[in-house]
Design a protein around this motif. Structure first.
Motif, PDB file in Angstrom:
ATOM      1  N   SER A  84       1.053  -1.486   0.065  1.00  0.00           N
ATOM      2  CA  SER A  84      -0.298  -0.044   0.056  1.00  0.00           C
ATOM      3  C   SER A  84       0.927   1.252   0.259  1.00  0.00           C
ATOM      4  CB  SER A  84      -1.283  -0.446   0.751  1.00  0.00           C
ATOM      5  OG  SER A  84      -0.673   1.105   2.123  1.00  0.00           O
ATOM      6  N   VAL A  85       0.455   2.213  -0.240  1.00  0.00           N
ATOM      7  CA  VAL A  85       1.569   3.429  -0.687  1.00  0.00           C
ATOM      8  C   VAL A  85       0.458   4.542  -0.494  1.00  0.00           C
ATOM      9  CG1 VAL A  85       2.402   5.258  -2.170  1.00  0.00           C
ATOM     10  CG2 VAL A  85       3.376   2.228  -2.759  1.00  0.00           C
ATOM     11  N   VAL A  86       1.392   5.346   0.685  1.00  0.00           N
ATOM     12  CA  VAL A  86       0.503   6.281   1.116  1.00  0.00           C
ATOM     13  C   VAL A  86       1.330   8.045   0.408  1.00  0.00           C
ATOM     14  CG1 VAL A  86      -0.321   5.684   2.820  1.00  0.00           C
ATOM     15  CG2 VAL A  86       1.087   6.745   3.035  1.00  0.00           C
ATOM     16  N   SER A  87       0.697   9.254   0.025  1.00  0.00           N
ATOM     17  CA  SER A  87       1.561  10.051  -0.324  1.00  0.00           C
ATOM     18  C   SER A  87       1.340  11.459   0.792  1.00  0.00           C
ATOM     19  CB  SER A  87       1.109  10.334  -0.876  1.00  0.00           C
ATOM     20  OG  SER A  87       1.832  12.645  -1.478  1.00  0.00           O
ATOM     21  N   VAL A  88       2.462  11.304   2.304  1.00  0.00           N
ATOM     22  CA  VAL A  88       1.542  12.086   3.213  1.00  0.00           C
ATOM     23  C   VAL A  88       2.744  13.862   3.287  1.00  0.00           C
ATOM     24  CG1 VAL A  88       3.082  12.590   5.681  1.00  0.00           C
ATOM     25  CG2 VAL A  88       2.344  10.028   4.912  1.00  0.00           C
ATOM     26  N   ASN A  89       1.790  15.051   2.786  1.00  0.00           N
ATOM     27  CA  ASN A  89       2.192  15.881   2.437  1.00  0.00           C
ATOM     28  C   ASN A  89       2.942  15.857   1.066  1.00  0.00           C
ATOM     29  OD1 ASN A  89       0.946  16.813   4.035  1.00  0.00           O
ATOM     30  ND2 ASN A  89       2.548  16.979   5.689  1.00  0.00           N
ATOM     31  N   GLY A  90       2.736  15.148   0.018  1.00  0.00           N
ATOM     32  CA  GLY A  90       3.615  14.812  -1.134  1.00  0.00           C
ATOM     33  C   GLY A  90       4.689  14.128  -1.029  1.00  0.00           C
ATOM     34  N   THR A  91       5.193  13.258  -0.140  1.00  0.00           N
ATOM     35  CA  THR A  91       6.287  12.372   0.284  1.00  0.00           C
ATOM     36  C   THR A  91       5.337  10.797   0.503  1.00  0.00           C
ATOM     37  OG1 THR A  91       7.792  13.513   2.067  1.00  0.00           O
ATOM     38  CG2 THR A  91       8.228  11.366   1.566  1.00  0.00           C
ATOM     39  N   GLY A  92       5.834  10.094  -0.414  1.00  0.00           N
ATOM     40  CA  GLY A  92       5.483   8.609  -0.608  1.00  0.00           C
ATOM     41  C   GLY A  92       6.622   7.367   0.342  1.00  0.00           C
ATOM     42  N   VAL A  93       4.825   7.225   1.244  1.00  0.00           N
ATOM     43  CA  VAL A  93       5.655   5.870   1.722  1.00  0.00           C
ATOM     44  C   VAL A  93       4.654   5.145   1.657  1.00  0.00           C
ATOM     45  CG1 VAL A  93       5.264   5.290   4.304  1.00  0.00           C
ATOM     46  CG2 VAL A  93       5.046   7.590   3.630  1.00  0.00           C
ATOM     47  N   CYS A  94       5.839   3.520   1.350  1.00  0.00           N
ATOM     48  CA  CYS A  94       5.304   2.593   0.852  1.00  0.00           C
ATOM     49  C   CYS A  94       5.031   1.708   2.061  1.00  0.00           C
ATOM     50  CB  CYS A  94       6.261   1.870   0.109  1.00  0.00           C
ATOM     51  SG  CYS A  94       6.255  -0.405  -0.352  1.00  0.00           S
ATOM     52  N   PHE A  95       3.840   0.828   2.641  1.00  0.00           N
ATOM     53  CA  PHE A  95       4.221  -0.674   3.496  1.00  0.00           C
ATOM     54  C   PHE A  95       3.792  -1.810   2.829  1.00  0.00           C
ATOM     55  CE2 PHE A  95       1.619   3.422   6.014  1.00  0.00           C
ATOM     56  CZ  PHE A  95       2.914   3.598   6.492  1.00  0.00           C
ATOM     57  N   ALA A  96       4.791  -2.217   3.005  1.00  0.00           N
ATOM     58  CA  ALA A  96       4.566  -4.050   2.514  1.00  0.00           C
ATOM     59  C   ALA A  96       4.617  -4.664   3.593  1.00  0.00           C
ATOM     60  CB  ALA A  96       6.144  -4.264   1.639  1.00  0.00           C
ATOM     61  N   ALA A  97       3.870  -5.594   3.361  1.00  0.00           N
ATOM     62  CA  ALA A  97       3.704  -6.990   4.140  1.00  0.00           C
ATOM     63  C   ALA A  97       3.642  -8.419   3.485  1.00  0.00           C
ATOM     64  CB  ALA A  97       2.510  -6.723   5.619  1.00  0.00           C
ATOM     65  N   ARG A  98       3.627  -9.491   4.231  1.00  0.00           N
ATOM     66  CA  ARG A  98       2.903 -10.502   4.140  1.00  0.00           C
ATOM     67  C   ARG A  98       1.336 -10.370   4.059  1.00  0.00           C
ATOM     68  NH1 ARG A  98       6.789 -13.208   7.332  1.00  0.00           N
ATOM     69  NH2 ARG A  98       5.314 -14.041   8.178  1.00  0.00           N
ATOM     70  N   SER A  99       0.543 -11.189   3.121  1.00  0.00           N
ATOM     71  CA  SER A  99      -1.462 -11.081   3.085  1.00  0.00           C
ATOM     72  C   SER A  99      -1.663 -11.316   4.277  1.00  0.00           C
ATOM     73  CB  SER A  99      -1.236 -12.190   2.500  1.00  0.00           C
ATOM     74  OG  SER A  99      -1.046 -11.570   0.477  1.00  0.00           O
ATOM     75  N   GLY A 100      -1.991 -10.705   5.227  1.00  0.00           N
ATOM     76  CA  GLY A 100      -2.777 -10.490   6.386  1.00  0.00           C
ATOM     77  C   GLY A 100      -2.118 -10.832   7.563  1.00  0.00           C
ATOM     78  N   VAL A 101      -0.958 -10.114   7.518  1.00  0.00           N
ATOM     79  CA  VAL A 101       0.291  -9.628   8.385  1.00  0.00           C
ATOM     80  C   VAL A 101      -0.928  -7.929   8.713  1.00  0.00           C
ATOM     81  CG1 VAL A 101       1.976  -7.793   8.942  1.00  0.00           C
ATOM     82  CG2 VAL A 101       1.953 -10.162   8.039  1.00  0.00           C
ATOM     83  N   GLY A 102      -1.260  -7.182   8.053  1.00  0.00           N
ATOM     84  CA  GLY A 102      -1.986  -5.986   8.944  1.00  0.00           C
ATOM     85  C   GLY A 102      -1.516  -4.664   7.959  1.00  0.00           C
TER      86      GLY A 102
END
Lengths: 238, 87
Positions: A84-102
């Motif tokens: 999942s990728v979010v933009s925090v005031n124009g800075t990209g943060v990517c959250f990765a995890a194995r399926s089901g971790v949350g």
């Protein structure tokens, strides 16, 4: 119909009207296209073999389309990233995890914490393209069951691996330690030359990003702790 | 000995990474991480080759290194590949 996904004009030939509706936020105003993708019944049949469960042809067409597009992306310096990728005031943060971790749960805690300052670019399968050495994440129609996606782009600055733990804390990760973990999240295309290219793009992706491991409970405090270390820590340094 | 599947190699974050390609990705979906010497041996294994032939090629490639050290490096790397079930 021509759609604009990840800054590429793509002529997509679908079998079902439902797929056109699925793509409706990505209709292009261009008459020219960079690439053409056609889904046929053989593709749907192949997806049915890959899937566990009884899915309708309309759903399988969206999956087949995603796979066909993902196989073409390396030619345009891109890849499909399961994260999942979010933009925090124009800075990209990517959250990765194995399926089901949350990863979705953690993403939504960041949203709860930051409100309008945060936009969820895509909750499941963003496309990343390396443009002049910089990794840029793009929203796509493939955004998971929570349907979290915006047709926008953001340069990625941080890659965060989510780990369930008994308390909330963040550690910085060495890039070498992140190689296998990030490769597990990246779609590997079918052709050999595209795999070689995808590995080179992964190298560029890691080179330009800071890598973190977020140990977390499923609570709002996990987002507060992570935000302070990853985003505010960066602000304090500059 | 020979690799069971078709692989491609490239560098990611300074490490050599091998990935199975095409239909072989279904049979071996992981990634093999290796250093430069490993990558040299790995490339030799695309064709049928014996342990002795590998060591001979290593002697040519790494001319300043004694044969025992090369043999040990080859044994360790081949062991890693055997455990991964790719040779």
């Amino acid at each position: 119909m021509i759609y604009k996904i990840a800054n590429l004009n793509i002529k997509i030939n679908t079998l079902f009207g439902s797929t056109e509706r699925f793509l409706k936020d990505y209709i292009s105003d261009s008459f020219d296209f960079d690439v053409e993708v056609t889904v046929n019944y053989a593709d749907i049949k192949a997806e049915r073999k890959n899937c566990d469960g009884d899915f309708c042809d309309e759903y399988l067409e969206t999956i087949a389309l995603c796979r066909k597009l993902a196989n073409l992306l390396p030619d345009f310096n891109g890849f499909l990233l399961h994260s999942s990728v979010v933009s925090v005031n124009g800075t990209g943060v990517c959250f990765a995890a194995r399926s089901g971790v949350g990863k979705t749960t953690h993403t939504l805690f960041w949203k709860q914490l930051l409100g309008e300052r945060l936009k969820i670019v895509n909750g499941d399968k963003p496309i990343v393209r390396i443009e002049k050495g910089l990794p840029i994440a793009f929203g796509t129609p493939w955004c998971g069951k929570e349907n979290l996606s915006v047709n926008m782009s953001v340069p990625i600055r941080h890659i965060c691996f989510i780990v369930r733990d008994k308390k909330n804390f963040v550690t910085a990760l060495d890039k070498k330690d992140a190689v296998n973990r990030i490769l597990n999240q990246i779609y590997m295309p079918e052709s050999a030359h595209s795999v070689v290219k995808t590995l080179a793009l992964t190298d560029a992706f890691l080179k330009r990003s800071e890598i973190w491991e977020i140990h977390c409970l499923p609570d709002l405090n996990s987002a507060e702790v992570a935000y302070k270390r990853i985003i505010e820590g960066e602000t304090n340094e500059t | 000995m020979k690799l069971k599947y078709n692989f491609v190699l490239n560098r990611v974050a300074g490490e050599f990474i091998a990935v199975a390609t095409g239909g072989d990705l279904d049979k071996f979906s992981g990634f093999l991480k290796m250093n430069k010497t490993g990558a040299f041996i790995f490339s030799l294994l695309k064709k049928e080759i014996t342990f002795e032939e590998i060591v001979k090629k290593m002697e040519k490639e790494y001319s300043g290194v004694d044969t025992e050290t090369l043999k040990k490096a080859a044994e360790e790397f081949l062991d890693y590949l055997k455990k991964a079930d790719v040779i």
